[in-house]
Write a protein that holds these residues in place. Structure first.
Motif, PDB file in Angstrom:
ATOM      1  N   THR A  27      13.498  22.281  -5.287  1.00  0.00           N
ATOM      2  CA  THR A  27      13.813  20.863  -5.470  1.00  0.00           C
ATOM      3  C   THR A  27      13.213  20.040  -4.333  1.00  0.00           C
ATOM      4  O   THR A  27      13.837  19.841  -3.292  1.00  0.00           O
ATOM      5  CB  THR A  27      15.347  20.671  -5.545  1.00  0.00           C
ATOM      6  OG1 THR A  27      15.869  21.538  -6.559  1.00  0.00           O
ATOM      7  CG2 THR A  27      15.697  19.237  -5.879  1.00  0.00           C
ATOM      8  N   ASP A  28      11.978  19.592  -4.522  1.00  0.00           N
ATOM      9  CA  ASP A  28      11.398  18.651  -3.559  1.00  0.00           C
ATOM     10  C   ASP A  28      11.688  17.240  -4.078  1.00  0.00           C
ATOM     11  O   ASP A  28      11.788  17.011  -5.281  1.00  0.00           O
ATOM     12  CB  ASP A  28       9.892  18.894  -3.335  1.00  0.00           C
ATOM     13  CG  ASP A  28       9.092  18.968  -4.627  1.00  0.00           C
ATOM     14  OD1 ASP A  28       9.678  19.226  -5.694  1.00  0.00           O
ATOM     15  OD2 ASP A  28       7.869  18.758  -4.568  1.00  0.00           O
ATOM     16  N   ILE A  29      11.826  16.337  -3.142  1.00  0.00           N
ATOM     17  CA  ILE A  29      12.275  14.994  -3.522  1.00  0.00           C
ATOM     18  C   ILE A  29      11.050  14.083  -3.586  1.00  0.00           C
ATOM     19  O   ILE A  29      10.566  13.572  -2.574  1.00  0.00           O
ATOM     20  CB  ILE A  29      13.330  14.467  -2.511  1.00  0.00           C
ATOM     21  CG1 ILE A  29      14.463  15.499  -2.350  1.00  0.00           C
ATOM     22  CG2 ILE A  29      13.861  13.112  -2.965  1.00  0.00           C
ATOM     23  CD1 ILE A  29      15.143  15.942  -3.638  1.00  0.00           C
ATOM     24  N   ASP A  30      10.534  13.934  -4.802  1.00  0.00           N
ATOM     25  CA  ASP A  30       9.299  13.184  -5.025  1.00  0.00           C
ATOM     26  C   ASP A  30       9.532  11.884  -5.788  1.00  0.00           C
ATOM     27  O   ASP A  30       8.907  10.876  -5.498  1.00  0.00           O
ATOM     28  CB  ASP A  30       8.319  14.022  -5.869  1.00  0.00           C
ATOM     29  CG  ASP A  30       7.716  15.160  -5.085  1.00  0.00           C
ATOM     30  OD1 ASP A  30       7.687  15.081  -3.843  1.00  0.00           O
ATOM     31  OD2 ASP A  30       7.276  16.142  -5.713  1.00  0.00           O
ATOM     32  N   GLU A  31      10.378  11.957  -6.808  1.00  0.00           N
ATOM     33  CA  GLU A  31      10.507  10.852  -7.762  1.00  0.00           C
ATOM     34  C   GLU A  31      11.952  10.351  -7.790  1.00  0.00           C
ATOM     35  O   GLU A  31      12.866  11.079  -7.390  1.00  0.00           O
ATOM     36  CB  GLU A  31      10.086  11.343  -9.151  1.00  0.00           C
ATOM     37  CG  GLU A  31       8.630  11.784  -9.144  1.00  0.00           C
ATOM     38  CD  GLU A  31       8.142  12.275 -10.497  1.00  0.00           C
ATOM     39  OE1 GLU A  31       8.962  12.331 -11.435  1.00  0.00           O
ATOM     40  OE2 GLU A  31       6.955  12.592 -10.585  1.00  0.00           O
ATOM     41  N   GLY A  74       3.999  22.389  -7.897  1.00  0.00           N
ATOM     42  CA  GLY A  74       3.655  22.391  -6.479  1.00  0.00           C
ATOM     43  C   GLY A  74       4.096  23.660  -5.754  1.00  0.00           C
ATOM     44  O   GLY A  74       4.636  24.590  -6.354  1.00  0.00           O
ATOM     45  N   THR A  75       3.832  23.654  -4.465  1.00  0.00           N
ATOM     46  CA  THR A  75       4.188  24.786  -3.601  1.00  0.00           C
ATOM     47  C   THR A  75       5.069  24.250  -2.490  1.00  0.00           C
ATOM     48  O   THR A  75       4.578  23.635  -1.544  1.00  0.00           O
ATOM     49  CB  THR A  75       2.914  25.421  -3.002  1.00  0.00           C
ATOM     50  OG1 THR A  75       2.052  25.809  -4.082  1.00  0.00           O
ATOM     51  CG2 THR A  75       3.262  26.634  -2.155  1.00  0.00           C
ATOM     52  N   ASN A  76       6.378  24.462  -2.603  1.00  0.00           N
ATOM     53  CA  ASN A  76       7.287  23.835  -1.649  1.00  0.00           C
ATOM     54  C   ASN A  76       7.385  24.577  -0.337  1.00  0.00           C
ATOM     55  O   ASN A  76       7.633  23.986   0.707  1.00  0.00           O
ATOM     56  CB  ASN A  76       8.682  23.708  -2.277  1.00  0.00           C
ATOM     57  CG  ASN A  76       8.733  22.568  -3.272  1.00  0.00           C
ATOM     58  OD1 ASN A  76       7.771  21.829  -3.416  1.00  0.00           O
ATOM     59  ND2 ASN A  76       9.852  22.437  -3.965  1.00  0.00           N
ATOM     60  N   TYR A  89      -3.622  22.490  -1.633  1.00  0.00           N
ATOM     61  CA  TYR A  89      -2.482  21.720  -2.144  1.00  0.00           C
ATOM     62  C   TYR A  89      -2.912  20.651  -3.155  1.00  0.00           C
ATOM     63  O   TYR A  89      -4.074  20.322  -3.269  1.00  0.00           O
ATOM     64  CB  TYR A  89      -1.737  21.045  -0.982  1.00  0.00           C
ATOM     65  CG  TYR A  89      -0.882  21.995  -0.188  1.00  0.00           C
ATOM     66  CD1 TYR A  89       0.272  22.559  -0.732  1.00  0.00           C
ATOM     67  CD2 TYR A  89      -1.222  22.351   1.108  1.00  0.00           C
ATOM     68  CE1 TYR A  89       1.065  23.437  -0.006  1.00  0.00           C
ATOM     69  CE2 TYR A  89      -0.432  23.224   1.849  1.00  0.00           C
ATOM     70  CZ  TYR A  89       0.712  23.768   1.281  1.00  0.00           C
ATOM     71  OH  TYR A  89       1.491  24.636   1.999  1.00  0.00           O
ATOM     72  N   HIS A  90      -1.915  20.145  -3.839  1.00  0.00           N
ATOM     73  CA  HIS A  90      -2.009  19.101  -4.871  1.00  0.00           C
ATOM     74  C   HIS A  90      -2.412  19.715  -6.211  1.00  0.00           C
ATOM     75  O   HIS A  90      -2.953  20.812  -6.257  1.00  0.00           O
ATOM     76  CB  HIS A  90      -2.938  17.959  -4.458  1.00  0.00           C
ATOM     77  CG  HIS A  90      -2.485  17.295  -3.180  1.00  0.00           C
ATOM     78  ND1 HIS A  90      -1.244  16.706  -3.058  1.00  0.00           N
ATOM     79  CD2 HIS A  90      -3.086  17.158  -1.966  1.00  0.00           C
ATOM     80  CE1 HIS A  90      -1.110  16.229  -1.839  1.00  0.00           C
ATOM     81  NE2 HIS A  90      -2.202  16.499  -1.146  1.00  0.00           N
ATOM     82  N   GLY A  91      -2.112  18.964  -7.281  1.00  0.00           N
ATOM     83  CA  GLY A  91      -2.323  19.517  -8.618  1.00  0.00           C
ATOM     84  C   GLY A  91      -1.341  20.666  -8.839  1.00  0.00           C
ATOM     85  O   GLY A  91      -0.223  20.655  -8.319  1.00  0.00           O
ATOM     86  N   ALA A  92      -1.773  21.667  -9.607  1.00  0.00           N
ATOM     87  CA  ALA A  92      -0.919  22.842  -9.858  1.00  0.00           C
ATOM     88  C   ALA A  92      -1.140  23.842  -8.722  1.00  0.00           C
ATOM     89  O   ALA A  92      -1.669  24.941  -8.927  1.00  0.00           O
ATOM     90  CB  ALA A  92      -1.247  23.456 -11.205  1.00  0.00           C
ATOM     91  N   SER A  93      -0.720  23.455  -7.521  1.00  0.00           N
ATOM     92  CA  SER A  93      -1.053  24.303  -6.356  1.00  0.00           C
ATOM     93  C   SER A  93      -0.369  25.664  -6.444  1.00  0.00           C
ATOM     94  O   SER A  93      -0.872  26.642  -5.881  1.00  0.00           O
ATOM     95  CB  SER A  93      -0.719  23.599  -5.046  1.00  0.00           C
ATOM     96  OG  SER A  93       0.666  23.439  -4.902  1.00  0.00           O
ATOM     97  N   TYR A  94       0.765  25.741  -7.151  1.00  0.00           N
ATOM     98  CA  TYR A  94       1.402  27.058  -7.313  1.00  0.00           C
ATOM     99  C   TYR A  94       0.435  28.034  -7.985  1.00  0.00           C
ATOM    100  O   TYR A  94       0.217  29.150  -7.503  1.00  0.00           O
ATOM    101  CB  TYR A  94       2.696  26.942  -8.128  1.00  0.00           C
ATOM    102  CG  TYR A  94       3.208  28.297  -8.537  1.00  0.00           C
ATOM    103  CD1 TYR A  94       3.710  29.184  -7.597  1.00  0.00           C
ATOM    104  CD2 TYR A  94       3.129  28.727  -9.874  1.00  0.00           C
ATOM    105  CE1 TYR A  94       4.128  30.450  -7.958  1.00  0.00           C
ATOM    106  CE2 TYR A  94       3.547  29.987 -10.245  1.00  0.00           C
ATOM    107  CZ  TYR A  94       4.049  30.838  -9.273  1.00  0.00           C
ATOM    108  OH  TYR A  94       4.458  32.102  -9.628  1.00  0.00           O
TER     109      TYR A  94
HETATM  110  C1  PEQ Z   1       1.614  19.001  -1.650  1.00  0.00           C
HETATM  111  C2  PEQ Z   1       1.937  19.092  -3.102  1.00  0.00           C
HETATM  112  O1  PEQ Z   1       3.229  18.595  -3.249  1.00  0.00           O
HETATM  113  P1  PEQ Z   1       3.759  17.893  -4.610  1.00  0.00           P
HETATM  114  O2  PEQ Z   1       2.828  16.737  -4.835  1.00  0.00           O
HETATM  115  O3  PEQ Z   1       3.715  18.933  -5.662  1.00  0.00           O
HETATM  116  O4  PEQ Z   1       5.130  17.460  -4.224  1.00  0.00           O
HETATM  117  C3  PEQ Z   1       1.858  20.570  -3.546  1.00  0.00           C
HETATM  118  O5  PEQ Z   1       2.890  21.267  -3.469  1.00  0.00           O
HETATM  119  O6  PEQ Z   1       0.760  21.005  -3.891  1.00  0.00           O
END
Ligand code: PEQ
Ligand code: GTP
Length: 219
Positions: free
Chosen positions: A171-175, A127-129, A142-147
């Protein structure tokens, strides 16, 4: 420089549903938003929260004193962010996600001071934080391999692009496993909220984990 913080206000953090109820997910999401906004304010910027809904209505705890303006835009993330990006040379817009619970002013300053038309703080897992955009033709996807998509889009529009190496911004808090990092390294509302909800660290021979009740509480 304008700083935009996208925030999914209604049903945030669905990937945490195995460990948190909907109300708890909203509470944790709002605590992380508060931490991110506070870190941005400490850098001297005036962030705008780009929220899918009013934060006054479906109010969760701790948002009455959020030190940021809130703009409501219920379009999908990519569209809503693209509507805020630069349209003229000389304009700069930063986009910092609301789930970067470890963000510090120092880490954000490094992002803001990197010298390129597009500066990316990648997230773990593609992702792209966070992003800084100084090019009028760059748009997000955004979403998928947005980086990877953002590196490609920068190249296609002729924008220079760098990515920054930052543990805190990656470090995004997803899981559920990401909650470990908040308890290990966070010192704001997100960490305090998780502790109030009964989360603690499970320290054994391997990687540290979290559990609800029974885990080790921080000092
Ligand atoms: C919005 C999305 O967030 P992630 O699902 O990777 O946390 C992304 O960074 O493309
Ligand atoms: N304005 C806006 N922000 C969004 C939207 N979707 C996600 N966000 C925010 O964008 C950042 C990254 O979101 P994600 O981790 O992909 O999604 P999430 O809703 O937080 O969590 P999941 O439901 O688990 O995917 C967070 O700051 C979200 O609050 C949207 O449609 N509009």
């Amino acid at each position: 420089m304008q700083v935009v913080v996208p925030f999914a206000a209604e049903t945030p953090k669905t990937r945490l549903e195995s460990v948190l109820s909907p109300v708890e997910r909203s509470t944790v999401a709002r605590a992380m938003l508060t931490d991110v906004v506070s870190a941005l304010v400490e850098t001297g910027h005036e962030p705008t929260v780009l929220s899918t809904a009013s934060l006054a209505d479906a109010n969760g705890p701790g948002l009455s004193s959020l030190p940021a303006a809130v703009t409501v835009d219920d379009r999908p993330l990519t569209e809503a962010v693209n509507a805020r990006l630069p349209t003229t040379v000389g304009e700069t817009v930063a986009v910092v996600m609301a789930d970067l619970a470890l963000a510090t002013p120092t880490a954000l300053e490094r992002l803001f001071s990197a010298d390129a038309d597009v500066v990316i703080a990648p997230g773990r897992g593609g992702g792209t934080n966070a992003l800084v955009v100084r090019h009028p033709s760059f748009r997000v996807d955004y979403h998928g391999a947005s980086y990877l998509d953002h590196v490609r889009i920068a190249r296609e529009v002729g924008a220079s692009c760098v990515s920054i190496d930052s543990f805190r911004l990656s470090t995004d808090i997803d899981e559920p496993g990401d909650l470990v990092e908040v308890l290990l390294h966070g010192d704001g509302q997100a960490a305090a909220t998780l502790e109030e909800l009964g989360f603690g660290l499970e320290i054994d021979e391997g990687r540290v984990a979290v559990s609800r009740s029974g885990g080790v509480r921080r000092q």
